[in-house]
Write a protein that holds these residues in place. Structure first.
Motif, PDB file in Angstrom:
ATOM      1  N   SER A  28       8.434  -7.365 -17.829  1.00 16.43           N
ATOM      2  CA  SER A  28       9.022  -6.180 -17.199  1.00 16.43           C
ATOM      3  C   SER A  28       8.522  -5.988 -15.777  1.00 16.43           C
ATOM      4  O   SER A  28       9.084  -5.200 -15.024  1.00 16.43           O
ATOM      5  CB  SER A  28       8.692  -4.929 -18.026  1.00 16.43           C
ATOM      6  N   LYS A  29       7.467  -6.709 -15.395  1.00 15.60           N
ATOM      7  CA  LYS A  29       6.909  -6.578 -14.055  1.00 15.60           C
ATOM      8  C   LYS A  29       7.479  -7.608 -13.090  1.00 15.60           C
ATOM      9  O   LYS A  29       7.000  -7.740 -11.969  1.00 15.60           O
ATOM     10  CB  LYS A  29       5.382  -6.683 -14.097  1.00 15.60           C
TER      11      LYS A  29
ATOM     12  N   LEU B 144      27.918 -15.706 -14.904  1.00 16.34           N
ATOM     13  CA  LEU B 144      26.833 -14.987 -15.550  1.00 16.34           C
ATOM     14  C   LEU B 144      25.538 -15.731 -15.278  1.00 16.34           C
ATOM     15  O   LEU B 144      25.432 -16.934 -15.505  1.00 16.34           O
ATOM     16  CB  LEU B 144      27.073 -14.872 -17.055  1.00 16.34           C
ATOM     17  N   LEU B 145      24.528 -14.985 -14.779  1.00 14.80           N
ATOM     18  CA  LEU B 145      23.229 -15.557 -14.440  1.00 14.80           C
ATOM     19  C   LEU B 145      22.225 -15.163 -15.514  1.00 14.80           C
ATOM     20  O   LEU B 145      21.867 -13.996 -15.649  1.00 14.80           O
ATOM     21  CB  LEU B 145      22.777 -15.037 -13.065  1.00 14.80           C
ATOM     22  N   HIS B 146      21.779 -16.162 -16.325  1.00 11.45           N
ATOM     23  CA  HIS B 146      20.822 -15.926 -17.397  1.00 11.45           C
ATOM     24  C   HIS B 146      19.424 -16.269 -16.886  1.00 11.45           C
ATOM     25  O   HIS B 146      19.192 -17.376 -16.400  1.00 11.45           O
ATOM     26  CB  HIS B 146      21.146 -16.812 -18.612  1.00 11.45           C
ATOM     27  N   ILE B 147      18.481 -15.345 -17.009  1.00 12.32           N
ATOM     28  CA  ILE B 147      17.095 -15.569 -16.579  1.00 12.32           C
ATOM     29  C   ILE B 147      16.172 -15.210 -17.738  1.00 12.32           C
ATOM     30  O   ILE B 147      16.247 -14.105 -18.294  1.00 12.32           O
ATOM     31  CB  ILE B 147      16.739 -14.725 -15.341  1.00 12.32           C
ATOM     32  N   THR B 148      15.311 -16.156 -18.091  1.00 14.55           N
ATOM     33  CA  THR B 148      14.298 -15.898 -19.119  1.00 14.55           C
ATOM     34  C   THR B 148      12.933 -16.166 -18.532  1.00 14.55           C
ATOM     35  O   THR B 148      12.769 -16.983 -17.618  1.00 14.55           O
ATOM     36  CB  THR B 148      14.518 -16.794 -20.353  1.00 14.55           C
ATOM     37  N   TRP B 149      11.939 -15.467 -19.058  1.00 14.58           N
ATOM     38  CA  TRP B 149      10.539 -15.626 -18.616  1.00 14.58           C
ATOM     39  C   TRP B 149       9.713 -15.930 -19.856  1.00 14.58           C
ATOM     40  O   TRP B 149       9.668 -15.124 -20.786  1.00 14.58           O
ATOM     41  CB  TRP B 149      10.067 -14.356 -17.921  1.00 14.58           C
TER      42      TRP B 149
ATOM     43  N   GLN C 299      14.415 -13.318 -22.716  1.00 10.08           N
ATOM     44  CA  GLN C 299      15.454 -12.867 -21.811  1.00 10.08           C
ATOM     45  C   GLN C 299      14.985 -11.617 -21.071  1.00 10.08           C
ATOM     46  O   GLN C 299      14.388 -10.707 -21.648  1.00 10.08           O
ATOM     47  CB  GLN C 299      16.728 -12.539 -22.601  1.00 10.08           C
ATOM     48  N   LEU C 300      15.241 -11.572 -19.728  1.00  5.61           N
ATOM     49  CA  LEU C 300      14.874 -10.405 -18.937  1.00  5.61           C
ATOM     50  C   LEU C 300      15.817  -9.250 -19.244  1.00  5.61           C
ATOM     51  O   LEU C 300      16.987  -9.451 -19.586  1.00  5.61           O
ATOM     52  CB  LEU C 300      14.948 -10.745 -17.442  1.00  5.61           C
ATOM     53  N   ARG C 301      15.283  -8.049 -19.091  1.00  7.31           N
ATOM     54  CA  ARG C 301      16.107  -6.866 -19.267  1.00  7.31           C
ATOM     55  C   ARG C 301      17.181  -6.852 -18.184  1.00  7.31           C
ATOM     56  O   ARG C 301      16.895  -7.014 -16.998  1.00  7.31           O
ATOM     57  CB  ARG C 301      15.265  -5.603 -19.154  1.00  7.31           C
TER      58      ARG C 301
END
Length: 1682
Positions: A1344-1345, A1412-1417, A1421-1423
């Motif tokens: 979340s940061k 659609l841009l999917h980003i995971t950390w 999955q990012l909020r």
């Protein structure tokens, strides 16, 4: 803030004039305070009443206090500018809400000390103490009374004289600095004050604005005391910080950061009151506004006997100064905080999870002295069980232990005195033991194949088994698990994605040992093989395999020829990760099979067929490969085709179109190729066999079309002996040969090539008959051939001779007529003089050439008419100009000086019209002409060499009778100066001589050093002059000598005049043997001549010495005596010995002392440093000086019993010091010394330590995260910062970055949780408060940061790179996975790490639309993900519209403009490029900001230009464009002649005139004629479009003046406008001609550089052109009748 601006006495009364000591103390205090503010800028004030008078330092003081720039005149020149500076400073003060009364700029400029002190006090109040609306003195006293209550403080004067209160205050600010302050003696006030103030300076950096002797003095004034003590209680002061720290201890967990805004709502004050035992009804649930809440706190505090200093309203005021709240809350520091039972115990380290049967623990701490371990109990409860907790105590800390017997959620309850403590109950999970679970897996597997995983949990107890798979793209799959006997489970894995899969095996949601596992999944079907289309024996075969998308693995290949393995002929290498290159050299032609494997699995499509052929024997022949006519079948044959290779023929036309070719076998190994070209031009024929071009391929076939040869301008008839000309355009006919035959080749034909296959042909008819023209192209008749041209006779006579042009008066002139075998009897000759009278002439026929002679008798135009029969000869009538060279008058040419102009005059009014040439020294010198009046001119030239100068005057190629004229030029270098003295004493007469070649004017000017002129007597003597003069003052004199108005070589001359009486020798230093002796000599009053000093020792030997500059021409002479005795000193100046020489010095025997001690090399600011000087038994004078960079150090020299001295000094600043030690005026060995002075107190962490601390006053650290501590070292002195960090398990590596001037950064990475101690050293001295305590904690990744920035998160443009940044520096360890997917396309996103947890993401989309841009950390999955990205559409070059006149062509040197409209073309990059015949034209694009662009083209040459305009890299509609750039019109090249521009008689007037434009470039001819009654119509025609000669005529109907204006591209041609007089009678015409011969005409001239360096002009009737200068020549043209 308002008050009168006067300082007060210690009793508070206005200061009176006098010498009261308190005034001096106040002035000294205020001056020191001012200097503290100015010190960072390198400024200092010595006197307050005089150094503020120009306003500069006052402005800098205000600028330093306010932090804002003030306009200041840095070097005020007058009183007005001083007042302007002071006014600017006072205005800046007023703008900061400080109201000043009774003080103005004049008071400060005039140095009114009383008012200046009052002004400074207001600045101290505002910027040092605070901006409170409330009595500052009361608040300061209140705080002091609260923090040192034992010492009853009632004032700022006498209560501080004994120094005890100051020591007590320092002990409060930092306990341990003055622990014995209660035992100090009141009678030792000075030492008490000095010790306390030294500690305050060392530990708190509080400057000594008040001296210890002043603070301890009974004369201490109140303002000085308040100023010094304010340093202890201002913002971020030691008293401020300690009060804040102590209040934080009383009010925990409140986050107190200041004494202003944090207290304005009253709740923090309520918390403070209740923390010390006060009672506030309903707290913390109290209502009301801020003032009401604050009043509750004040009322509760009164019960505790704490009276308010300010009211509730004032304390809630946002503008309240910190001193008000700080003084009040300081009274609470005497109380101890009270705690509830729930707060007296703190627990930590509760396990988030534990396991059945395993002991777990937690930590507990007793936070209050009133509680004991016996008051503590705890229990752990599960679903069906309760477990006791036993403690192990170590002092006030302990560990609680328990063992769970069941799985599930448990709770921990801790009780203190029977009350549940804060934080309880605490929940945690108890799990089964996953360490007993085993798992069997594989390292690699293939897509399309099922892989079985096995899990054995028999030994782990009851629990749930789960197997999860995470794909490389971040997708998570739950694999089904099938139970088997004995606690075994089976899970099938069918991957669908290439890459590393993460297999997690969970037991009761806990990873088992080794989990997660990595399985590499590959896909053989994604291996792409290319390059196996076949090949040639000569080259071998190179083919590639791309496994970059197939996953991790290796590629292997096998090659079979029939059943034979020929893999040995192949070489395979991995060129880059996943990309393989293979080279196969076939042993023979034939069919091969290539098997390809990936991780030993055969890939899709394998095996591949590879057909090898041999093309080295293929040949081609036939006419179809050379010249071929268009639209006819052409053929060629390919020989030697054998084997299974593919034969291919490709024919490409000039327009890039493919021409069909038919290939048919014609027997054996031969094949015939037929094709029909339809386009003219070179065709490219490529023949390949087995995929390889055969030898000689590609071939060029030249296709032509005879029918497209265009012949134009073919005349039907011609004239005898005149060229017959016609044009040929073969630009569209293709390549080939043109043949032209005239009369079957009997007559020669010449052809002129214009380029681009365009020609002009001509021939000269030689007989009167039809001439036949045949023309063939590639041996075929062109359309229209042959042509028949009829030839007729024409005039064949020619006329030549000088008698037709310029003729000399009274001399016979002649010209010749070639008759060409015609009858001379038919020839008629008529010659008329300027008065239209007939002139006698003689004709003589010889060899078919008629010679005509006549003699003109006066200047003017002679008209010669020649006719043969009734027809005039070509050029008739001719006009000859009669002139008279002897009528030219030339004035005397004077002698001159080289480099100076020589002038003379020429009068040509009676010479007639013609060309006048003036040459100086055969044309090697330039000359100029200047018109004086009509026909009278001033000529000038400048000689370059001495000697005779020859001037030739030639008129119409005839020398003037007196030409050449001569004069002489002398050179200044021939002037000789004799007997010139360069050095003279004062008042001595001097003289020198000047030897000259010729007697010209001589001027001598002598200037003294004072700028006065010195009288000089110049008298003639022989061929020269004698100059006499006498200097009166010492110094350099300047002598300027001019000859002929110019300085002679070497002038000005310099004579140094000296005065021996002004030379001073003094400052003799006797010294001893081995010591330095010396003296000084001041030559400054004598001048700047050679000085000589000689020192002779007692033995008569010259002594070597050194010199040191003391000032301008003032030197110190230093020598070291090697023997005792008398030394003689001789001083000479300009060779003269000074009166009194020799001077003497007595040198005695002796030696030098030595120095030692640490103080010579190192010291600390404000601390004593010492060293020893050992002089032994020597007698003499020891001198010691200690100087800092900006200060003079005070030092003491104390003698010791052993003959040495102890030197003590206290540096007051940092830097490199100079310690100078001299004995009897001579530096002792090693002097000067350069000790380095440092101050560890000035090594300050940037931003303050509070910026880096946690709530427990410890340096905040995170395990695994780099910690950076920046320090300001700019004022710490010379040295380096060193760091040592000790963690819980030992020392850590710590680095210090010292690359930035004035800044050092300490860096280290904590490796484990717990306390760390940071030791810091400056020049090996520990910093104040070192070591610093830090505490490291574990950081949990928190997605979340994450911070996402960049345009690429929302939108992008097709085929343009988009970018965004993922900042995970605050999110903990991890890495992102990024996928960009659309409906029609998936875009590859390149993720590049930037360091410190940051990543740059780039992508290029080729298809427009929504993505659609999917980003995971770390796989999560990012909020907000996926994010919508809009990709803007494509561009359309064919919709770009290009227009403008520039597309039609332009003029060289003029801007060519084109407009480009891209509004309908979408986004794209616009480019333009223009190429001429040989050079690139300059192109400039200007954006109109509305989708249109203006293109400006500047051509560098004339000719055909090609303009390419591209949009998005592709040609726009119509590009490339072609246009022609014509040469710049040059009106000066246009020639106008003929009777139509000359005067005449109306009855016989011929109005025709000719305009020749050849060489004038492209342009438009404009002819306008205005007659007596208005404009006339002009008739203009020419023989052809290519003809540059235009014939003009008009039809005058009445007499009068006709003005003919001829312009070429709007510029008048030479001679235009022409004034033509058309008259009625011959008499009128003669009168006009006579008048014009003496009138001033408008010059018509041209200038150019010719081969002959001469000055030329055509002259008629006294008119010459305007003056101009050219090297070697001057040329002009003037016509009569203007």
């Amino acid at each position: 803030m308002e008050s009168h601006n006067i300082a007060r006495t210690k009793e508070g009364h206005a200061a009176q004039a006098g010498v009261d000591k308190w005034i001096l103390i106040q002035e000294n205090t205020f001056r020191n305070w001012v200097n503290e503010q100015l010190r960072p800028g390198g400024m200092e004030v010595i006197s307050l009443d005089s150094e503020f008078d120009d306003g500069v330092k006052l402005c800098l003081l205000i600028q330093s206090l306010q932090g804002k720039r003030i306009r200041v005149i840095k070097n005020p020149k007058n009183h007005h500018q001083q007042l302007a500076n002071v006014t600017e400073a006072l205005q800046a003060i007023a703008n900061d809400n400080i109201k000043l009364v009774n003080i103005g700029p004049e008071d400060i400029v005039n140095g009114n000390l009383k008012l200046i002190l009052g002004l400074i006090w207001h600045l101290i109040l505002r910027y040092q103490i605070g901006k409170s609306k409330f009595p500052t003195k009361k608040l300061m006293l209140a705080w002091l009374q609260a923090v040192i209550p034992e010492y009853k403080i009632n004032n700022f004067t006498s209560d501080w004289n004994d120094g005890i209160a100051l020591n007590a205050l320092i002990e409060f600010c930092k306990p341990g600095l003055c622990p014995d302050w209660r035992n100090l003696s009141r009678s030792d006030g000075f030492n008490n004050c000095r010790a306390a103030m030294t500690l305050a300076k060392a530990h708190f950096d509080i400057p000594l604005v008040v001296r210890p002797e002043d603070l301890s003095s009974s004369d201490l004034d109140e303002l000085s005391g308040m100023t010094y003590l304010s340093y202890f209680m201002k913002l971020d002061s030691p008293g401020y910080n300690m009060t804040l720290t102590l209040v934080k201890r009383l009010v925990r967990n409140q986050g107190i950061s200041n004494f202003t805004t944090a207290w304005s709502d009253g709740r923090l004050m309520c918390a403070l009151v209740t923390s010390v035992g006060g009672h506030i009804p309903g707290w913390p649930s109290v209502g009301g506004d801020n003032i009401q809440v604050m009043q509750l706190a004040l009322d509760a505090a009164r019960v505790l006997h704490i009276e308010p200093i300010l009211g509730a309203k004032e304390l809630c005021d946002p503008e309240v100064d910190h001193i008000g709240i700080m003084a009040y809350v300081a009274y609470f520091l005497k109380f101890k905080p009270t705690m509830a039972p729930a707060e007296k115990v703190i627990f930590s380290n509760i396990p988030a999870k534990s396991y059945v049967g395993k002991e777990a623990s937690f930590s507990i701490t007793l936070a209050d002295d009133d509680v004991s371990p016996g008051d503590i109990r705890a229990e752990v409860t599960g679903a069906d069980s309760t477990h006791k907790v036993h403690f192990n105590w170590a002092g006030r800390s302990g560990q609680g232990y328990f063992t769970a017997s069941e799985t599930g959620l448990h709770k921990l309850m801790i009780f203190c005195e029977g009350q549940v403590i804060n934080g309880c109950p605490a929940s945690f999970k108890v799990l089964a033991d996953p360490s007993k679970v085993t798992f069997t897996t594989v390292d690699m597997c293939s897509i399309g194949a099922s892989t079985e995983f096995k899990v054995n949990s028999a030994a782990a107890g009851d629990g749930e088994v789960a197997v999860k798979a995470k794909s490389p793209s971040g997708r998570s799959l739950n694999l089904s698990t099938m139970p088997r006997q004995g606690g075994n489970y089976v899970s099938n894995f069918n991957p669908s994605e290439v890459g590393e899969w993460e297999i997690s095996v969970l037991y009761d949601n806990q990873h088992i040992s080794g989990s997660p596992y990595i399985v590499n999944v590959f896909d053989p079907s994604l291996v792409k093989v290319f390059g196996l289309e076949g090949g040639n024996m000569a080259d071998g075969i190179n083919f590639n395999a791309d496994a970059t998308r197939a996953g991790r693995g290796n590629v292997r290949a096998e090659v079979m020829y029939g059943r034979t393995d020929v893999t040995e002929h192949m070489r395979l290498r991995e060129d880059q990760a996943g990309f393989y290159k293979m080279n196969f050299t076939p042993p023979q032609p034939g069919l091969y099979k290539v098997h390809m494997y990936f991780n030993d699995v055969e890939i899709r499509g394998s095996p591949y067929d590879l057909d090898i052929v041999d093309s080295s024997n293929i040949t081609v022949s036939g006419n179809g490969l050379s010249l071929v006519p268009v639209n006819r079948t052409a053929s060629f044959v390919i020989h030697g085709v054998s084997g299974s290779g593919k034969l291919d023929v490709e024919i490409i036309a000039p327009n890039s179109a493919s021409v069909p070719a038919k290939i048919k076998s014609i027997g054996g190994t031969d094949h015939q190729v037929d094709f029909v070209p339809t386009v003219v031009g070179d065709h490219k024929v490529t023949v390949t066999y087995g995929g390889k071009k055969i030898q000689g391929s590609p071939y060029t076939v030249r296709v032509y079309d005879t029918g497209r040869v265009a012949v134009s301008n073919m005349p039907s008839s011609g004239l005898l002996v005149q060229p017959v000309v016609f044009d040929i355009d073969a630009s569209k006919a293709g390549s080939g040969n043109i043949e032209i035959m005239i009369n079957g080749g009997e007559i020669a034909c010449s052809v002129q090539n214009h380029g681009n296959y365009r020609f002009t042909a001509s021939f000269l008819p030689v007989s009167i008959e039809y001439h036949t023209i045949e023309m063939k192209f590639n041996k075929e008749h062109v359309p229209g051939s042959p042509w028949r041209i009829a030839i007729a006779d024409a005039k064949s006579m020619t006329v030549s001779g000088r008698g037709l042009e310029y003729v000399q008066v009274n001399k016979t002139a002649s010209f010749s007529i070639i008759m060409n075998n015609l009858d001379p009897k038919q020839l008629a000759v008529s010659i008329l003089d300027p008065h239209r009278n007939s002139v006698q002439h003689k004709l003589k026929n010889k060899n078919n050439q008629m010679k005509v002679k006549y003699t003109p008798m006066e200047i003017g135009d002679y008209t010669i008419t020649l006719k043969y029969g009734e027809q005039e000869l070509t050029g008739s009538p001719f006009v000859a100009k009669a002139y008279n060279t002897t009528a030219i008058k030339v004035t005397d040419i004077p002698d001159g000086v080289v480099g100076q102009p020589i002038e003379f005059g020429i009068d040509v009014r009676k010479a007639g019209e013609g060309q006048l040439e003036i040459m100086v020294n055969s044309g090697t010198l330039p000359n100029t002409v200047e018109s004086q009046e009509t026909g009278v001119y001033k000529m000038s030239f400048t000689p370059e060499e001495a000697g005779q100068q020859k001037v030739e005057i030639i008129f119409n190629q005839e020398q003037h009778p007196d030409s050449p004229f001569t004069c002489n030029a002398v050179s200044l270098t021939a002037v000789q100066v004799r007997s010139f003295e360069l050095q003279l004493p004062v008042d001595k007469s001097a003289s020198f001589y000047l030897d000259l070649e010729r007697a010209l004017d001589v001027n001598v000017d002598i200037i003294s050093p004072t700028g006065d002129n010195v009288k000089a007597k110049v008298s003639s003597q022989g061929s020269g002059y004698k100059v006499e003069w006498k200097p009166k003052v010492a110094g350099r004199h300047i002598i300027n000598i001019q000859y002929g108005g110019m300085q002679i070589p070497g002038s000005p001359f310099y004579v140094d005049v000296f005065d021996l009486a002004s030379i001073r020798v003094d400052n003799f230093r006797q010294g001893t043997v081995g010591d330095e002796a010396g003296f000084s000599v001041d030559f400054s009053g004598a001048g700047m001549l050679e000085q000589e000093v000689q020192i002779v020792g007692p033995s008569g030997v010259d002594v070597v010495y050194d010199t040191r500059e003391l000032g301008h021409l003032w030197r110190d002479y230093i020598y070291e005596a090697e023997e005792p005795g008398r030394y003689q000193i001789y001083v000479r100046y300009a060779g003269f010995e000074l009166p009194g020489c020799p001077f003497t010095q007595e040198i005695a025997d002796g030696g030098m002392p030595s120095a030692s001690g640490s103080g010579l090399f190192f010291a600390e600011q404000d601390k004593p440093a010492q060293f020893i000087v050992d002089v032994g038994r020597r007698k003499g004078d020891l001198r010691v000086s200690v100087n800092g960079p900006t200060s003079v150090g005070r030092c003491t020299v104390d003698p010791n019993t052993d003959g040495s001295y102890t030197v003590t000094y206290v540096p007051v600043e940092t830097g490199i010091f100079n310690v100078n030690l001299s004995w009897n005026g001579t530096d002792i060995p090693g002097s000067p010394y350069h000790p380095k002075v440092v101050d560890v107190r000035k090594v300050r962490v940037i931003g303050g330590w509070q910026h880096f601390m946690d709530s427990n006053e410890r340096v905040n650290l995170v395990v695994g995260e780099r910690k950076q501590l920046p320090f300001d070292i700019a004022e710490a002195g010379p040295g380096t910062l060193r760091a040592e960090v000790k963690g819980p398990s030992g020392s850590l590596h710590a680095s210090v970055d010292n690359h930035t001037m004035g800044k050092s950064v300490v860096e280290f990475i904590p490796e484990e949780e717990g306390s760390h101690y940071i030791h810091l050293f400056w020049s090996d001295l520990p910093l104040v408060n070192s070591p610093f305590h830090g505490y490291a904690i574990q950081q949990v990744p928190d997605a979340s940061k994450l911070i996402l920035t960049g345009r690429g998160l929302k939108e992008a443009t097709v085929r343009e790179e988009a970018e965004f940044v993922i900042d995970g520096s605050q999110a903990g360890k991890g890495s992102p996975d990024v996928v960009l997917s659309g409906v029609r396309d998936e875009v590859n996103v390149r993720v590049s790490p930037l360091g410190n947890g940051k990543f740059r993401c780039n992508y290029v989309a080729t298809v427009p639309g929504a993505y659609l841009l999917h980003i995971t950390w770390n796989g999560r999955q990012l909020r907000g993900s996926p994010y919508k990205v809009n990709v803007i559409g494509a561009f359309y070059p064919n919709r770009v519209v290009v227009s403008g006149e520039g597309l039609r062509g332009g003029i060289l040197g003029q801007r060519i403009d084109v407009v480009i409209d891209t509004r309908k073309a979408g986004p794209g990059e616009l480019t333009a490029h223009c190429m001429g015949p040989h050079q690139v034209a300059f192109c400039e694009l200007a954006d109109s900001k509305d989708g249109t662009f203006n293109l400006g083209i500047k051509a560098q040459e004339s000719g055909r230009h090609v303009l390419q305009i591209k949009y998005g890299g592709e040609h726009v509609e119509g590009s490339p464009f072609t246009f022609k750039v014509n040469s710049r019109p040059d009106a000066s090249k246009v020639r106008v002649h003929g009777p139509g521009v000359e005067n005449g008689i109306l009855a016989t007037y011929v109005s025709k005139f000719i305009v020749e434009t050849k060489g004038a470039g492209a342009g438009q001819l404009t002819v306008r004629i205005r007659g007596p009654k208005g404009a006339f119509q002009v008739e203009m025609y020419r023989d052809s479009q290519r003809d540059r000669t235009i014939v003009c005529r008009f039809d005058p109907t009445e007499c009068g003046l006709y003005i003919i204006q001829v312009r070429w591209s709007n510029v008048d041609v030479p001679g235009s406008p022409f004034n033509v007089h058309i008259l009625d009678t011959t008499e009128e015409l003669e009168q006009v001609l006579n008048e014009n011969s003496y009138s001033i005409g408008t010059p018509r001239s041209q200038s150019s550089y010719g081969n002959r360096p001469a000055t030329r002009m055509v002259h008629q009737g006294g008119s010459l052109p305007a003056p101009r200068t050219q090297y070697g020549q001057w040329r002009g043209q003037v016509y009569p009748g203007q």
